[in-house]
Design a protein around this motif. Structure first.
Motif, PDB file in Angstrom:
ATOM      1  N   GLU A  66       0.897  -1.202  -0.011  1.00  0.00           N
ATOM      2  CA  GLU A  66      -0.130   0.377   0.192  1.00  0.00           C
ATOM      3  C   GLU A  66       0.818   1.210   0.004  1.00  0.00           C
ATOM      4  O   GLU A  66       0.290   2.115   0.113  1.00  0.00           O
ATOM      5  CB  GLU A  66      -0.846  -0.049   1.215  1.00  0.00           C
ATOM      6  CG  GLU A  66      -1.787  -1.167   1.568  1.00  0.00           C
ATOM      7  CD  GLU A  66      -2.379  -1.082   2.978  1.00  0.00           C
ATOM      8  OE1 GLU A  66      -3.466  -0.673   3.227  1.00  0.00           O
ATOM      9  OE2 GLU A  66      -1.613  -1.502   3.733  1.00  0.00           O
ATOM     10  N   ASP A  69       0.060   4.063  -2.215  1.00  0.00           N
ATOM     11  CA  ASP A  69      -1.296   4.469  -2.579  1.00  0.00           C
ATOM     12  C   ASP A  69      -1.422   6.062  -1.809  1.00  0.00           C
ATOM     13  O   ASP A  69      -0.398   6.692  -1.469  1.00  0.00           O
ATOM     14  CB  ASP A  69      -2.211   3.594  -1.359  1.00  0.00           C
ATOM     15  CG  ASP A  69      -2.463   2.407  -1.978  1.00  0.00           C
ATOM     16  OD1 ASP A  69      -2.042   2.019  -3.080  1.00  0.00           O
ATOM     17  OD2 ASP A  69      -2.976   1.329  -1.341  1.00  0.00           O
ATOM     18  N   TYR A  70      -2.621   6.326  -2.481  1.00  0.00           N
ATOM     19  CA  TYR A  70      -2.635   7.913  -2.219  1.00  0.00           C
ATOM     20  C   TYR A  70      -2.550   8.217  -0.798  1.00  0.00           C
ATOM     21  O   TYR A  70      -2.025   9.492  -0.446  1.00  0.00           O
ATOM     22  CB  TYR A  70      -4.184   8.537  -2.541  1.00  0.00           C
ATOM     23  CG  TYR A  70      -4.241  10.060  -2.489  1.00  0.00           C
ATOM     24  CD1 TYR A  70      -3.495  10.691  -3.536  1.00  0.00           C
ATOM     25  CD2 TYR A  70      -4.910  10.473  -1.488  1.00  0.00           C
ATOM     26  CE1 TYR A  70      -3.305  12.109  -3.227  1.00  0.00           C
ATOM     27  CE2 TYR A  70      -5.052  11.792  -1.200  1.00  0.00           C
ATOM     28  CZ  TYR A  70      -4.155  12.613  -1.914  1.00  0.00           C
ATOM     29  OH  TYR A  70      -4.240  14.171  -1.878  1.00  0.00           O
ATOM     30  N   SER A  71      -3.136   7.504   0.283  1.00  0.00           N
ATOM     31  CA  SER A  71      -2.545   8.088   1.586  1.00  0.00           C
ATOM     32  C   SER A  71      -1.354   8.381   1.918  1.00  0.00           C
ATOM     33  O   SER A  71      -0.841   9.391   2.836  1.00  0.00           O
ATOM     34  CB  SER A  71      -3.146   6.921   2.445  1.00  0.00           C
ATOM     35  OG  SER A  71      -4.430   6.777   2.336  1.00  0.00           O
ATOM     36  N   CYS A 409      -3.410  10.112  -7.026  1.00  0.00           N
ATOM     37  CA  CYS A 409      -3.038   9.025  -7.716  1.00  0.00           C
ATOM     38  C   CYS A 409      -4.338   8.364  -6.853  1.00  0.00           C
ATOM     39  O   CYS A 409      -4.910   8.566  -6.133  1.00  0.00           O
ATOM     40  CB  CYS A 409      -1.690   8.174  -7.465  1.00  0.00           C
ATOM     41  SG  CYS A 409      -1.424   8.194  -5.531  1.00  0.00           S
ATOM     42  N   HIS A 410      -4.711   6.894  -7.566  1.00  0.00           N
ATOM     43  CA  HIS A 410      -5.681   6.299  -6.950  1.00  0.00           C
ATOM     44  C   HIS A 410      -5.177   4.772  -6.418  1.00  0.00           C
ATOM     45  O   HIS A 410      -4.143   4.525  -6.870  1.00  0.00           O
ATOM     46  CB  HIS A 410      -6.781   6.050  -8.068  1.00  0.00           C
ATOM     47  CG  HIS A 410      -7.459   7.172  -8.610  1.00  0.00           C
ATOM     48  ND1 HIS A 410      -8.106   8.005  -7.666  1.00  0.00           N
ATOM     49  CD2 HIS A 410      -6.972   8.148  -9.727  1.00  0.00           C
ATOM     50  CE1 HIS A 410      -8.612   9.137  -8.322  1.00  0.00           C
ATOM     51  NE2 HIS A 410      -7.822   9.233  -9.622  1.00  0.00           N
ATOM     52  N   ASP A 411      -6.047   4.162  -5.749  1.00  0.00           N
ATOM     53  CA  ASP A 411      -5.313   3.040  -4.995  1.00  0.00           C
ATOM     54  C   ASP A 411      -5.701   1.530  -5.931  1.00  0.00           C
ATOM     55  O   ASP A 411      -5.357   0.447  -5.683  1.00  0.00           O
ATOM     56  CB  ASP A 411      -5.971   2.707  -3.441  1.00  0.00           C
ATOM     57  CG  ASP A 411      -5.872   3.788  -2.714  1.00  0.00           C
ATOM     58  OD1 ASP A 411      -4.816   4.853  -3.133  1.00  0.00           O
ATOM     59  OD2 ASP A 411      -6.117   3.977  -1.365  1.00  0.00           O
ATOM     60  N   ARG A 445      -3.398   2.333 -11.470  1.00  0.00           N
ATOM     61  CA  ARG A 445      -3.074   2.459 -10.062  1.00  0.00           C
ATOM     62  C   ARG A 445      -1.675   2.874  -9.580  1.00  0.00           C
ATOM     63  O   ARG A 445      -0.761   2.447 -10.045  1.00  0.00           O
ATOM     64  CB  ARG A 445      -3.355   1.046  -9.623  1.00  0.00           C
ATOM     65  CG  ARG A 445      -2.895   0.794  -8.309  1.00  0.00           C
ATOM     66  CD  ARG A 445      -2.958  -0.749  -7.730  1.00  0.00           C
ATOM     67  NE  ARG A 445      -2.821  -0.714  -6.008  1.00  0.00           N
ATOM     68  CZ  ARG A 445      -1.769  -1.446  -5.586  1.00  0.00           C
ATOM     69  NH1 ARG A 445      -0.863  -2.270  -6.121  1.00  0.00           N
ATOM     70  NH2 ARG A 445      -1.537  -1.303  -4.104  1.00  0.00           N
ATOM     71  N   ASN A 446      -1.816   3.781  -8.653  1.00  0.00           N
ATOM     72  CA  ASN A 446      -0.824   4.327  -7.911  1.00  0.00           C
ATOM     73  C   ASN A 446       0.039   5.449  -8.677  1.00  0.00           C
ATOM     74  O   ASN A 446       1.027   5.953  -8.471  1.00  0.00           O
ATOM     75  CB  ASN A 446       0.541   3.447  -7.466  1.00  0.00           C
ATOM     76  CG  ASN A 446      -0.183   2.513  -6.367  1.00  0.00           C
ATOM     77  OD1 ASN A 446       0.514   1.632  -6.081  1.00  0.00           O
ATOM     78  ND2 ASN A 446      -1.409   2.994  -5.598  1.00  0.00           N
TER      79      ASN A 446
END
Ligand code: FE2
Ligand code: FE2
Ligand code: FE2
Length: 472
Positions: A66, A69-71, A409-411, A445-446
């Protein structure tokens, strides 16, 4: 010394308190979305996208899978901003017209709010290293020497994934510029994290540390300060040199790498870890800088000013040796073998982060280069959705002319589908596709991206398909 870096402390912010504090910090007007792709000579403005932060769970340690990922991107952007409140940044063309931003950035409230959320952000950002790196067991001065020897840090290494991606890119200049941009957060304020370790009362080793800093700062001759050498590299290939102009193009892992050294320097209980990481960077930079010089000359020809890199080939042979002979060995002698696991840990953590950054950058260049391919993938994926073969959550969006979705970005993979109007879809520095009604693109993704609306209005849909290959 067994060290558990991330126990929760009794008064630490968690849950809703943490979320509220993060949103409050990031709601400073300096951190709101920009209407342009680049910041212009304003070192205080950085886009933290506060509108999204309330929806993120930052109260945990993400796993390795992860990390992009965006977080994580949000956390790295926040941390860079928190750490940099300790640095003195002034606009190149003077403060005229920027006094208010200057005061907002250095205001006690901004600083204190940043410090309140820092422990949780550091756990989120660096907690994965606990699982990645194991340094237990009995270490001795001898086993440390054997370990350092085994690293071959001074030996020439082959081209990294990032360097290969540039060399093989369909647009080598663009890829190389994107690469240099990734170094800007670190190199434009080079050695600032190190300076955090020269305050205090201490022995001879830290004075050696200070000597390394003196070199990094060009002995007070501004023209030879390493950051200034890097400015000349940027200028020579047509890039601007003001701090964080290219904020929206920094990758998650580039910020991670830069933040790691601030994290080590800011938290003095990690001093010995920093000693290890310092040794490893200085030693490996020699060959890296040799390769970087060759690559930039190859891509840009003689117009690339590579003195920043050639200077490091010279000085870092010296710094790597100093870190070993004047820091590591005397510190072990002075403080005992208990510090060795921390030194080793600094080296190993840095190597993990470096691998991650290398892979992230190479993947981003692939994403930028393959923009036309991802645009073509819209057709089969849209077909699968329209025919009902695939169902995915959808967001319907209407935006006016000039609306700029700041980079993010998106997960999972997403499909962007344009219903009406025109969107300029941006996938990295100097890299975009124009999407018209009925067209769209798969968003990997990402992968970092953003968009701007080029028609009076644009109606579009975002389908969260998760894995676009399942639609094929
Ligand atoms: Fe340097
Ligand atoms: Fe150095
Ligand atoms: Fe997006």
């Amino acid at each position: 010394m067994s060290h558990t870096p991330f126990p929760y402390e009794p008064y630490e912010l968690r849950g809703k308190e943490l979320r509220d504090a993060v949103v409050r910090y990031a709601s400073n007007p300096l951190y709101l979305d920009n209407e342009e792709w680049e910041n212009s000579d304003n070192p205080y403005r950085r886009q933290l996208r506060p509108q999204v932060l309330a929806h993120l769970d930052l109260d945990r340690v993400p796993g390795r899978d992860e990390l992009l990922d965006y977080s994580s991107l949000a956390v790295q952007r926040l941390l860079t901003t928190v750490y940099e409140a300790d640095l003195v940044f002034l606009p190149k063309s003077g403060l005229k017209g920027q006094w208010e931003d200057f005061r907002r950035f250095y205001s006690p409230t901004n600083r204190v709010l940043g410090e309140m959320i820092r422990p949780a952000l550091e756990r989120y950002a660096f907690g994965f290293l606990d699982k990645e790196v194991e340094t237990s067991g009995k270490w001795t001065a001898e086993s440390l020497e054997a370990y350092l020897e085994s690293l071959n840090a001074h030996e020439p290494a082959g081209a990294s994934l990032a360097e290969q991606a540039i060399a093989n890119s369909t647009d080598r200049e663009r890829a190389a510029r994107m690469w240099l941009i990734q170094f800007a957060p670190d190199f434009l304020s080079e050695a600032s994290p190190m300076i955090r370790n020269v305050l205090g009362y201490y022995g001879a080793a830290q004075s050696e540390w200070f000597k390394i800093i003196i070199d990094e700062y060009g002995y007070g001759v501004h023209d030879t300060k390493h950051s200034k050498l890097f400015e000349r590299t940027l200028e020579s290939v047509g890039l601007a040199t003001d701090v964080h102009r290219y904020w929206q193009y920094y990758l998650n892992s580039s910020l991670l790498m830069n933040n790691y050294f601030h994290y080590l320097g800011k938290n003095h209980e990690l001093f010995f870890r920093y000693v290890g990481a310092l040794y490893y960077t200085e030693a490996t930079l020699v060959d890296f800088c040799r390769r970087a010089t060759a690559l930039l000359k190859d891509v840009f020809g003689d117009r690339a000013d590579t003195q920043y890199f050639t200077e490091h080939v010279h000085i870092d042979q010296h710094h790597g040796r100093m870190a070993l002979e004047k820091l590591i060995r005397p510190l072990v002698e002075e403080h005992g073998e208990e510090i060795i696991p921390e030194i080793v840990r600094g080296i190993e953590e840095y190597r993990r982060i470096q691998d991650l950054a290398d892979e992230d950058f190479a993947t981003q260049i692939g994403w930028m280069d393959n923009g036309p391919e991802f645009k073509k993938l819209h057709a089969p994926v849209w077909d699968a959705i329209r025919s009902g073969r695939v169902t995915a959550p959808v967001a319907d969006i209407v935006e006016p002319y000039g609306e700029l979705s700041n980079t993010h970005c998106h997960d999972g993979d997403e499909l962007c589908h344009i219903v009406s109007g025109t969107m300029k879809f941006v996938s990295g520095f100097d890299s975009h596709q124009i999407l018209e009604a009925g067209e769209g693109t798969v968003i990997q993704r990402n992968r970092l991206h953003g968009a701007i609306i080029e028609s009076e209005e644009c109606v579009y849909q975002i389908h969260s398909v998760g894995d676009y290959k399942k639609c094929m």
